[in-house]
Design a protein around this motif. Structure first.
Motif, mmCIF file in Angstrom:
data_model
loop_
_atom_site.group_PDB
_atom_site.id
_atom_site.type_symbol
_atom_site.label_atom_id
_atom_site.label_comp_id
_atom_site.label_asym_id
_atom_site.label_seq_id
_atom_site.Cartn_x
_atom_site.Cartn_y
_atom_site.Cartn_z
ATOM 1 N N LEU A 199 18.706 -31.890 -27.878
ATOM 2 C CA LEU A 199 18.691 -31.651 -26.437
ATOM 3 C C LEU A 199 20.049 -31.142 -25.964
ATOM 4 C CD1 LEU A 199 16.900 -31.880 -23.896
ATOM 5 C CD2 LEU A 199 17.849 -34.176 -23.558
ATOM 6 N N ARG A 222 17.382 -21.613 -28.012
ATOM 7 C CA ARG A 222 16.513 -21.950 -26.880
ATOM 8 C C ARG A 222 15.116 -21.354 -27.007
ATOM 9 N NH1 ARG A 222 21.135 -21.295 -22.068
ATOM 10 N NH2 ARG A 222 22.046 -23.376 -22.395
ATOM 11 N N HIS A 228 12.850 -27.732 -29.804
ATOM 12 C CA HIS A 228 12.337 -28.551 -28.703
ATOM 13 C C HIS A 228 11.597 -29.779 -29.231
ATOM 14 C CE1 HIS A 228 13.263 -24.953 -26.348
ATOM 15 N NE2 HIS A 228 13.156 -25.701 -25.262
ATOM 16 N N GLN A 229 10.904 -29.640 -30.376
ATOM 17 C CA GLN A 229 10.190 -30.783 -30.944
ATOM 18 C C GLN A 229 11.123 -31.817 -31.559
ATOM 19 O OE1 GLN A 229 7.517 -28.445 -33.351
ATOM 20 N NE2 GLN A 229 5.852 -28.610 -31.871
ATOM 21 N N THR A 231 13.784 -32.812 -29.751
ATOM 22 C CA THR A 231 14.425 -33.484 -28.617
ATOM 23 C C THR A 231 13.889 -34.904 -28.468
ATOM 24 O OG1 THR A 231 12.794 -32.541 -27.082
ATOM 25 C CG2 THR A 231 14.855 -31.317 -27.394
ATOM 26 N N ASP A 233 12.100 -38.249 -27.859
ATOM 27 C CA ASP A 233 10.842 -38.762 -27.332
ATOM 28 C C ASP A 233 11.051 -40.233 -26.985
ATOM 29 O OD1 ASP A 233 8.034 -38.320 -26.713
ATOM 30 O OD2 ASP A 233 7.629 -39.732 -28.331
ATOM 31 N N ALA A 246 13.530 -36.836 -20.789
ATOM 32 C CA ALA A 246 13.977 -35.542 -20.278
ATOM 33 C C ALA A 246 12.881 -34.865 -19.469
ATOM 34 C CB ALA A 246 14.409 -34.647 -21.437
ATOM 35 N N ARG A 247 11.625 -35.056 -19.866
ATOM 36 C CA ARG A 247 10.519 -34.411 -19.162
ATOM 37 C C ARG A 247 10.182 -35.102 -17.840
ATOM 38 N NH1 ARG A 247 8.488 -36.662 -23.944
ATOM 39 N NH2 ARG A 247 7.097 -38.454 -23.674
ATOM 40 N N VAL A 256 16.493 -25.482 -21.147
ATOM 41 C CA VAL A 256 15.344 -26.108 -21.792
ATOM 42 C C VAL A 256 14.071 -25.463 -21.276
ATOM 43 C CG1 VAL A 256 14.093 -28.272 -22.130
ATOM 44 C CG2 VAL A 256 16.594 -28.286 -22.050
ATOM 45 N N GLU A 258 10.657 -25.832 -20.172
ATOM 46 C CA GLU A 258 9.903 -27.000 -19.711
ATOM 47 C C GLU A 258 8.535 -27.099 -20.393
ATOM 48 O OE1 GLU A 258 10.476 -29.663 -17.166
ATOM 49 O OE2 GLU A 258 12.348 -29.127 -18.162
ATOM 50 N N LEU A 261 9.150 -28.409 -23.816
ATOM 51 C CA LEU A 261 9.569 -29.804 -23.751
ATOM 52 C C LEU A 261 8.367 -30.733 -23.582
ATOM 53 C CD1 LEU A 261 12.088 -31.653 -23.700
ATOM 54 C CD2 LEU A 261 12.020 -31.478 -21.209
ATOM 55 N N HIS A 262 7.454 -30.382 -22.677
ATOM 56 C CA HIS A 262 6.260 -31.216 -22.485
ATOM 57 C C HIS A 262 5.347 -31.140 -23.709
ATOM 58 C CE1 HIS A 262 7.576 -31.313 -18.287
ATOM 59 N NE2 HIS A 262 6.804 -32.371 -18.169
#
Length: 478
Positions: A199, A222, A228-229, A231, A233, A246-247, A256, A258, A261-262
């Motif tokens: 992150l 980025r 991103h996976q 980052t 959880d 973060a989400r 990031v 978004e 991230l989700h």
């Protein structure tokens, strides 16, 4: 010692950036490792744009012809920062020397049955995509191996995975039916609940080297679904008195994606839910995480006053959990896993650590070969060292021994600085500051390039912790 019998298929998965990549014309587009690492990095900005992924790629391949051609054998670096990781050829060689395992040699037909399988993959892409490739590859190889001799008809799969490779294997095991043929899933420093380093790399961007290189690497990092996976959880961001995912932040973090991230949250949730829903039986695979401990590890963060950067902390509230310097301890050992090995080692060197290999041997061999008595009480060291220094500067590191360790403030510690190209090494004794605190400084200049730095107690090679270093030019405005 004779090779130990092992009839299963052993699959080794490297971490992010640990696989060589080539384009459709067989030109290598990622393979920087070893002594050439810094020289290659200086020119990487010219070519990295071609590896940057398009927006909204999801779990697909971009169709750019890039493919994985093998695992990296020596030191390499993570995207967006110079956190070095050691290579994987040494681990593969060790497995082949110690057990009845064999790899397919270059030029051998794919039909030749083998039971030691390195699994390189395009680490830019989604872990789901690579888990699908793993499924197809492993099941084909296992069928071939089982059919090659009657004694192998009941063979199963053992996965040995470093870092992100463990997420790919775990998604296959839990979500794509891999549990039916898997005997063991062994993970070395896998961020099962993510890593704050990932992150931070997305938000803060790349900070070393010429401006054009920094910008190119930041854009590249980025664009990666895989990063991103990685980052967190878990709730890692301090907002007032609460910790949030973060989400969950009311305003998005800069840098990031978004949507990615989700989606990363959904990726981790799918693994957990599949594992909880599956009926466990006697043939269920053993899930054994190896968890680096005692190394200072970024675990939580706050946003800077302007909201544009992350300021990391090694603490969770009043507790310092530690980890391997990259992956927090709380992430590397998820709920439901078997009690695994907890080496005092840094993330990039777990796969070459002596204690890790002893523990792997005991897991894989029919009869454990390594036993430790009271006289072998381990020396537990935490090492805090920079990943990057200017070649014309000094290199400083500190070592810490837990306060409850007997004699921890009376050790004779030494550090050995070794160039990755095998050049002259330098050895220095750490200064004892009392209360388990030690430090050492190596004077500059250093030749640009990667180094291994080993810290150990005199006469106790089993205590060694390896820090990886890249020395280079600090060109901030070029």
């Amino acid at each position: 010692m004779p090779r130990q019998p092992l009839n299963d298929l052993v699959v080794v998965l490297p971490g992010i950036m640990g696989s060589r990549l080539a384009d459709a014309d067989e030109n290598e587009v990622w393979g920087l490792s070893g002594a050439a690492l810094w020289r290659g990095i200086r020119t990487l900005g010219r070519s990295i744009g071609g590896l940057t992924l398009p927006h909204d790629l999801g779990d697909d391949h971009p169709g750019d012809g890039v493919r994985a051609t093998g695992v990296l054998s020596d030191l390499h670096a993570l995207p967006g920062r110079w956190a070095l990781v050691d290579g994987y050829t040494g681990l593969l060689d060790w497995l082949e020397r110690g057990f009845t395992l064999s790899r397919r040699f270059p030029g051998q037909p794919a039909a030749v049955p083998t039971n030691l399988l390195p699994f390189p993959y395009d680490w830019r892409l989604s872990c789901r995509y690579n888990a699908g490739l793993l499924k197809a590859t492993v099941e084909e190889e296992l069928d071939r191996w089982r059919a090659s001799a009657a004694a192998r008809k009941d063979a199963r799969v053992t996965f040995v995975c470093h870092s992100m490779g463990g997420l790919i294997a775990r998604f296959y095991v839990e979500c794509l039916g891999g549990h039916e043929i898997t005997r063991r899933l062994i993970t070395l420093g896998t961020p099962h609940r993510g890593s704050l380093d990932a992150l931070e790399a997305l938000v803060n961007g790349h900070s070393v080297g010429p401006r054009r290189l920094r910008a190119a690497l930041t854009r590249f990092a980025r664009s990666l679904p895989s990063l991103h996976q990685l980052t967190p959880d878990y709730a890692c961001l301090t907002t007032g008195k609460a910790l949030l995912y973060a989400r969950e932040l009311p305003t998005a973090l800069p840098g990031v994606d978004e949507k990615l991230l989700h989606d990363a949250g959904a990726f981790h949730a799918a693994i957990r839910e599949a594992a909880e829903a599956r009926t466990k039986g006697a043939a269920d695979p053993a899930f054994v995480p190896f968890v680096g401990v005692l190394q200072p590890t970024a675990t939580t963060a706050t946003r800077s006053d302007d909201g544009e950067r992350l300021i990391t902390s090694t603490a969770v509230g009043s507790r310092t959990e530690g980890g391997d310097g990259t992956v927090p301890r709380l992430s590397a050992h998820p709920p439901g896993a078997t009690a695994g090995h907890t080496p005092c080692e840094r993330h990039g060197s777990l796969q070459v650590n002596r204690g890790v290999r002893d523990a792997l041997w005991n897991l894989l061999a029919p009869e454990p070969a390594y036993h430790r008595g009271p006289e072998d009480e381990p020396v537990r060291l935490g090492v805090d060292a920079p990943d990057f220094v200017a070649a014309d500067g000094t290199y400083e590191l500190t070592a810490t021994v837990p306060p409850d360790a007997p004699g921890g403030d009376e050790l004779a510690l030494r550090a050995t600085l070794r160039p990755a190209d095998g050049g002259l090494e330098s050895r220095r004794t750490l200064r004892n500051h009392g209360e388990g605190q030690y430090s050492v400084t190596f004077p500059g200049p250093l030749n640009p390039g990667p180094y291994r730095v080993t810290v150990e107690a005199a006469g106790r090679p089993d205590s060694a912790v390896t820090a990886l270093l890249l020395a280079g030019d600090h060109e901030s405005d070029a």
